[in-house]
Design an enzyme around this catalytic site. Structure first.
Site, short mmCIF file in Angstrom:
data_model
loop_
_atom_site.label_atom_id
_atom_site.label_comp_id
_atom_site.label_asym_id
_atom_site.label_seq_id
_atom_site.Cartn_x
_atom_site.Cartn_y
_atom_site.Cartn_z
N GLN A 98 21.58 33.30 16.01
CA GLN A 98 22.86 33.82 16.45
C GLN A 98 23.18 33.23 17.82
OE1 GLN A 98 23.77 37.94 17.98
NE2 GLN A 98 24.71 38.12 15.95
N TYR A 181 32.11 41.07 22.84
CA TYR A 181 31.69 39.87 23.53
C TYR A 181 32.85 38.88 23.59
CZ TYR A 181 27.13 42.06 23.09
OH TYR A 181 26.10 42.95 23.16
N ARG A 228 29.99 36.23 13.04
CA ARG A 228 29.90 37.68 12.97
C ARG A 228 31.12 38.31 13.64
NH1 ARG A 228 25.25 42.06 15.05
NH2 ARG A 228 25.06 42.99 12.98
N GLY A 317 19.29 46.21 10.21
CA GLY A 317 18.82 46.01 11.57
C GLY A 317 17.67 46.93 11.91
#
Length: 363
Positions: A98, A181, A228, A317
């Site tokens: 990622q 982000y 994502r 996760g």
């Protein structure tokens, strides 16, 4: 169950449809934030997943927002990641790294410079950073609005990070455009008040993400590039953005033509809105390529997403934190070790405890 079936199409192949979702763990070797043998063991233990998506790897020092996260912008980072990719491949799994630029969710004590954002807007927020006596959660810093040169430099950093990832042995890269982000803040009206070609209209606000995806795909191949997104998550924002869901559907129409490895929807974390079935239907109507969904899934809810063709891959996760043998537990209906308060204490930073010492199930 479909969840255990292999996926094989022109864009993506994996031994099953279970994915280990990316999770920040902050276990790198210092100085330099270098991936190490302990991290390779951690990923090897969990490579029963068809695809392992690594924790977010900052593409540059300025893109860093959490202390001790593994970079992908120096030769030492590349050599460190080679240990993890080999460990995962030895178990027959694929792995995507990622690629991460946190944008305004940072502090200069972590990145060495003032955080970057579409506009100079700060909201109350905390990240994992240095304290006087160790590490802990610290308040983020006032960001500065990115110049056009900053945007151009950041795209170049993503391209270089993707090239580095290929050298490190990854099967692909997942660009992090979720959770408040950098790219997420460009896409949302509440955080993007620009009046140039990267602000204002929906077309302009999705431009930075789409230009980056194209640049990276042109460099390493679109079948090695994923993204994502989190249109139903409000993490990193003070308020809900009423425009983001509609804009995401339009962005997906454009991404469909890129033939990416997959689009990864992050859901049901932090402050969030429940995802309606109508949205999943709208997504499928405009996006025919592989879709991954993550967010507090169970084996049963994941299977239903696959059965309804709303997803092709399902990611887990926190269950992977305490259950390194998650696929075997699912297959045999063995109970899961719970992610509890003790597990949260060792989520960020530390050593082997709460990281690679979780046992496999013993019947």
């Amino acid at each position: 169950m479909m969840i255990f079936e292999a996926i094989s199409n022109s864009l993506l192949k994996a031994k099953n449809r279970i994915v280990m979702a990316p999770m920040t763990r902050s276990r790198t070797t210092q100085p330099g934030d270098v991936p190490n043998d302990m991290m390779a063991t951690y990923y090897k233990q969990r490579a029963n997943a068809g695809i392992v998506v690594t924790e977010g790897a900052p593409i540059s020092a300025v893109g860093r927002g959490y202390s001790m996260t593994p970079g992908i912008y120096t030769q030492a980072h590349i050599e460190g990641w080679k240990k993890a990719t080999k460990a995962i491949h030895d178990e027959g799994s694929k792995t995507f790294i990622q690629l991460w630029h946190v944008g305004r969710r940072s502090h200069s004590s972590i990145s060495g410079s003032q955080p970057l954002a579409p506009s100079a807007i700060k909201v109350p927020d905390q990240v994992f950073g240095p304290l006087e006596d160790g590490f802990g959660m610290i308040e983020t810093e006032q960001p500065k609005a990115m110049s056009l040169q900053d945007i151009e430099d950041t795209i170049a950093d993503f391209v270089q990070a993707a090239k580095n990832a290929m050298e490190a042995g990854f099967d692909g890269v997942e660009i992090h455009a979720a959770h408040g982000y950098l790219f997420d803040t460009f896409m949302r009206l509440v955080s993007n008040q620009r009046d140039d070609q990267y602000g204002g209209s929906q077309e302009n606000r999705m431009r930075f993400m789409l230009e980056t995806l194209k640049a990276v795909a042109d460099e390493i191949g679109s079948d090695k590039v994923a993204v994502r997104v989190s249109p139903h998550v409000i993490e990193g924002f003070a308020d809900e953005d009423t425009d983001i869901v509609d804009m995401m559907l339009k962005a997906l129409e454009k991404m469909a033509k890129m033939n990416l490895a997959y689009v990864h929807f992050s859901e049901n974390i932090s402050r969030h809105i429940e995802v309606p079935e109508s949205f999943r239907q709208q997504v499928r109507a405009v996006y025919p390529n592989p879709i991954m969904v993550a967010g507090k899934l169970t084996k049963e809810s994941a299977h239903l997403l696959l059965k309804n063709k709303y997803a092709d891959l399902v990611a887990f996760g926190t269950p992977y934190v305490t259950n390194p043998d998650l696929v075997a537990r699912f297959k045999n209906d063995w109970p899961l070790a719970q992610f509890d308060a003790d597990a949260r204490l060792t989520l960020y930073g530390g050593g082997e405890e709460g990281y690679i010492d979780y046992p496999e199930y013993r019947a």
